[in-house]
Every structure is written in C-alpha cells, then in structure tokens.
Motif scaffolding. Structure first.
Motif, PDB file in Angstrom:
ATOM      1  N   SER A  85       0.836  -1.206   0.000  1.00 33.63           N
ATOM      2  CA  SER A  85       0.000   0.000   0.000  1.00 33.63           C
ATOM      3  C   SER A  85       0.867   1.251   0.000  1.00 33.63           C
ATOM      4  O   SER A  85       0.583   2.217  -0.715  1.00 33.63           O
ATOM      5  CB  SER A  85      -0.911   0.018   1.230  1.00 33.63           C
ATOM      6  N   LEU A  86       1.919   1.232   0.800  1.00 30.84           N
ATOM      7  CA  LEU A  86       2.768   2.427   0.899  1.00 30.84           C
ATOM      8  C   LEU A  86       3.480   2.734  -0.411  1.00 30.84           C
ATOM      9  O   LEU A  86       3.805   3.885  -0.696  1.00 30.84           O
ATOM     10  CB  LEU A  86       3.796   2.254   2.023  1.00 30.84           C
ATOM     11  N   ALA A  87       3.707   1.691  -1.220  1.00 25.75           N
ATOM     12  CA  ALA A  87       4.438   1.888  -2.488  1.00 25.75           C
ATOM     13  C   ALA A  87       3.688   2.826  -3.429  1.00 25.75           C
ATOM     14  O   ALA A  87       4.270   3.387  -4.353  1.00 25.75           O
ATOM     15  CB  ALA A  87       4.684   0.536  -3.153  1.00 25.75           C
ATOM     16  N   GLN A  88       2.388   3.045  -3.176  1.00 26.21           N
ATOM     17  CA  GLN A  88       1.613   3.948  -4.047  1.00 26.21           C
ATOM     18  C   GLN A  88       1.922   5.413  -3.783  1.00 26.21           C
ATOM     19  O   GLN A  88       1.513   6.282  -4.541  1.00 26.21           O
ATOM     20  CB  GLN A  88       0.120   3.755  -3.803  1.00 26.21           C
ATOM     21  N   PHE A  89       2.595   5.680  -2.673  1.00 23.69           N
ATOM     22  CA  PHE A  89       2.851   7.080  -2.310  1.00 23.69           C
ATOM     23  C   PHE A  89       4.326   7.418  -2.542  1.00 23.69           C
ATOM     24  O   PHE A  89       5.199   6.568  -2.393  1.00 23.69           O
ATOM     25  CB  PHE A  89       2.482   7.316  -0.839  1.00 23.69           C
ATOM     26  N   GLU A  90       4.560   8.682  -2.876  1.00 22.07           N
ATOM     27  CA  GLU A  90       5.922   9.152  -3.148  1.00 22.07           C
ATOM     28  C   GLU A  90       6.753   9.136  -1.871  1.00 22.07           C
ATOM     29  O   GLU A  90       6.265   9.513  -0.813  1.00 22.07           O
ATOM     30  CB  GLU A  90       5.893  10.598  -3.661  1.00 22.07           C
TER      31      GLU A  90
ATOM     32  N   GLU B  46      -7.048  12.967  -1.946  1.00 28.20           N
ATOM     33  CA  GLU B  46      -7.199  14.030  -0.940  1.00 28.20           C
ATOM     34  C   GLU B  46      -5.902  14.276  -0.189  1.00 28.20           C
ATOM     35  O   GLU B  46      -5.826  15.163   0.657  1.00 28.20           O
ATOM     36  CB  GLU B  46      -8.272  13.630   0.084  1.00 28.20           C
ATOM     37  N   LEU B  47      -4.890  13.451  -0.474  1.00 25.63           N
ATOM     38  CA  LEU B  47      -3.642  13.559   0.289  1.00 25.63           C
ATOM     39  C   LEU B  47      -2.459  13.875  -0.622  1.00 25.63           C
ATOM     40  O   LEU B  47      -1.350  13.407  -0.398  1.00 25.63           O
ATOM     41  CB  LEU B  47      -3.393  12.245   1.055  1.00 25.63           C
ATOM     42  N   THR B  48      -2.734  14.670  -1.646  1.00 28.52           N
ATOM     43  CA  THR B  48      -1.628  15.040  -2.545  1.00 28.52           C
ATOM     44  C   THR B  48      -0.627  15.867  -1.748  1.00 28.52           C
ATOM     45  O   THR B  48      -0.997  16.695  -0.928  1.00 28.52           O
ATOM     46  CB  THR B  48      -2.136  15.847  -3.755  1.00 28.52           C
ATOM     47  N   GLY B  49       0.642  15.609  -2.002  1.00 20.44           N
ATOM     48  CA  GLY B  49       1.677  16.334  -1.267  1.00 20.44           C
ATOM     49  C   GLY B  49       2.125  15.613  -0.008  1.00 20.44           C
ATOM     50  O   GLY B  49       3.090  16.007   0.626  1.00 20.44           O
ATOM     51  N   TRP B  50       1.401  14.545   0.351  1.00 17.28           N
ATOM     52  CA  TRP B  50       1.818  13.776   1.527  1.00 17.28           C
ATOM     53  C   TRP B  50       2.878  12.760   1.104  1.00 17.28           C
ATOM     54  O   TRP B  50       2.690  12.040   0.120  1.00 17.28           O
ATOM     55  CB  TRP B  50       0.632  13.028   2.129  1.00 17.28           C
ATOM     56  N   ILE B  55       2.351   9.371   5.360  1.00 13.25           N
ATOM     57  CA  ILE B  55       1.199   8.466   5.283  1.00 13.25           C
ATOM     58  C   ILE B  55       1.380   7.302   6.271  1.00 13.25           C
ATOM     59  O   ILE B  55       0.449   6.930   6.988  1.00 13.25           O
ATOM     60  CB  ILE B  55       1.037   7.901   3.842  1.00 13.25           C
ATOM     61  N   HIS B  56       2.594   6.760   6.286  1.00 13.79           N
ATOM     62  CA  HIS B  56       2.876   5.634   7.187  1.00 13.79           C
ATOM     63  C   HIS B  56       2.659   6.063   8.642  1.00 13.79           C
ATOM     64  O   HIS B  56       2.038   5.348   9.442  1.00 13.79           O
ATOM     65  CB  HIS B  56       4.322   5.155   6.965  1.00 13.79           C
TER      66      HIS B  56
END
Lengths: 107, 216
Positions: A85-90, B46-50, B55-56
C-alpha cells in the motif's frame, strides 16, 4: 450544489421515514451487514433500514464503502501488506528527511 | 500470523497480559494498519503532497488509536460478524473522520452560510439554455424551499441542514461546528427532513411535481 445533487436531496426529503435508524444503530450492525453482503446472503427485511440510513447519511455511507472494500479484500485473501500500500505514495526526498532531522535535533 | 476464529480473538485479547495476548495484539495491529492503508489509498487524491513517510506515520497513529478503541469495546462484540470486520470499523471510522477534518479544516460554518445564496445558482441551470417558463418555475420552487427552511426550521436545524445538504459538508464537520455528536446531528436532520416533507405535502406538492421542473 449542482442539479443532480439537488434532485438527490429532494428525493431524500420525500423518502424520510418515521422510524429511521440513527448513526449509532447503523454502526452497531454495519459489520454484520457487510459480511452478509460479501457472502451473498440475503438480510431480508433487516436490510431496508440500513440501506435507508446509508442513503441519508453521507459519512456513514463513506465508512460503509471503505469497510466493504477492506472486508472484501480480506475475504479474497488479498488484503495488501503494508509495504504494497505504501508503495503507491511518493517517498520523501532524502534531502527533506535530512532537513527534518536537522530541524528536530536543533530544537 | 496465526489464523484465529472469533472466539480465539476474544479469548486471547481478554485474558491476562502475557505472550499470547501480546502476539494477538500485534497481529490485530498489523491487520488494522493494512486495513487503514487500503482506506487511505482509496482516498489518496485528498492527500496530494503527503510523503510515504507521512502516510505511514498517519496510518500507524490511526491503527494505534483504533486498537485502544477496540480493547475498550471488546464486550460489545456479539460474534455476529467476523471479528476482523468488526474491528476494521473502528480504524475506518477514525481514518474517515481524520480525512474529513483535513478536507474542511479551513472552512467555518459562518463563512459558508454567507455563501448560501450562491449555492442554488448551479441548480437553476444555464439561463440562456433553459426555457424562461421552466426557469421561472425552478426559481419558484427554490424560493419556496428556502422559505420553508428559513421559517419552519429551528436555528440549529437550519445551520445543520444548510451545512450538510446544501453545501455538501461532512456530518462530522457540521456536528463539530454545532457542538454535537454525529448521532445527535443525524436526529436533528431527520426531524428537519420530516418537517420539510410535511410542509411540502401540506401544499400538495409531490416529489414528481418539483422534480419535473428540474428535468431537461
């Protein structure tokens, strides 16, 4: 508010029932409702007040959709691991991490 | 990770602290973390820029808070659903509330009330494309609805109604602005909807009458 939203709102006004269940009553039966739905079982007359509440309450509807998505993934044995799941975020650039550490350490 | 039945979860989490309970708590926390990350992923727009780290961190906090909620409410689990489905509800509730809080954090109820007249502009439709008679009919119904809301609802019902139904704000957000729980707000809105429906029916206006004016 656009026209579609207005029409839905008006439908909700006319669909208002005397004995609607409230948010707490909905939350108390939501997990059962989701499991039964995923299993394809019919809740019969018990489903009607739940569906009526979900149509009227956007927050409960949002949480129902989230719970349904998660429970369905688990039922299929496909609930993603944390890393997937975390891999989807920068990732934060290393320079930013270093800067954050520097600021934290200087305080 | 152990595969547990509902009874296994309940028994292990309820027993005295020890190795088995610590293991069950760790497994439950892992499930909650995986669940909340799915929920956050569904709302990632809704969390662009995070960053991934942020997030973790958010997910870890939500999972930890939900774990405390679950332990405090274990005696309310009746075994009618899977234990994990019941438990996920706590973390999803926390995550949804947090995302809604961020969505509306810069909007006050007062400011949105000031913008209320503009809310109906989009409902009227393009003045150049709508038949003048139909446009007049739409204006009539909108004015009537506003009049009923202004004169028949209490101040709190009105604020709740405008915030949730006309401005599309979340129940949690409007409830916080009015110092209510979500459940109390739902009851307030339910009474408001019943009153509005009764007033429309007293004027012999059916749903179809009004909707017909807003069809293309």
């Amino acid at each position: 508010m656009d026209r579609q939203h207005f029409i839905r709102w008006l439908e909700h006004i006319y669909a208002t029932g005397e004995g609607e269940i409230d948010c707490e009553q909905l939350q108390a039966v939501l997990a059962v409702y989701v499991d039964e739905e995923i299993a394809g079982r019919d809740l019969g007359s018990r489903a009607a007040p739940i569906r009526a509440h979900l149509a009227q309450c956007p927050d409960c509807a949002e949480e129902y959709e989230g719970l349904r998505a998660v429970a369905e993934l688990e039922a299929r044995g496909r609930l993603p691991q944390v890393e997937e799941s975390l891999a989807q975020f920068e990732e934060t650039p290393a320079s930013e991490v270093e800067e954050t550490i520097r600021v934290v350490e200087s305080n | 990770m152990a595969d547990r039945s509902n009874d296994d979860w309940l028994q292990t989490l309820s027993e005295r602290p020890g190795e088995a309970q610590a293991e069950a708590l760790q497994d439950l926390r892992d499930f909650l973390l995986r669940a909340v990350l799915v929920y956050i992923s569904l709302h990632r727009g809704e969390l662009t820029g995070w960053s991934r780290q942020a997030i973790h961190h958010l997910a870890e906090d939500l999972a930890q808070e939900a774990l405390l909620d679950i332990r405090a409410h274990l005696d309310t689990f009746r075994g009618e659903s899977k234990f994990t489905t019941w438990a996920y509800r706590f973390v999803i509730n926390r995550a949804a509330s947090e995302l809604r809080r961020q969505r509306y954090q810069n909007q006050s109820l007062d400011r949105l009330r000031d913008e209320e007249p503009a809310v109906f502009q989009a409902v009227l439709g393009d003045k150049d494309k709508v038949d003048p008679e139909q446009l007049a009919e739409r204006r009539y119904y909108l004015a009537l609805l506003r009049e009923i809301v202004e004169t028949e609802l209490s101040e709190r019902q009105r604020a709740a109604f405008i915030g949730v139904h006309w401005q599309g704000r979340s129940m949690d957000d409007v409830a916080a602005g009015l110092g209510l729980t979500r459940n109390a707000l739902y009851k307030l809105l339910h009474d408001a909807r019943k009153r509005l429906r009764a007033r429309l029916q007293a004027r012999h206006l059916s749903e179809g009458d009004i909707l017909a004016a807003f069809q293309d």
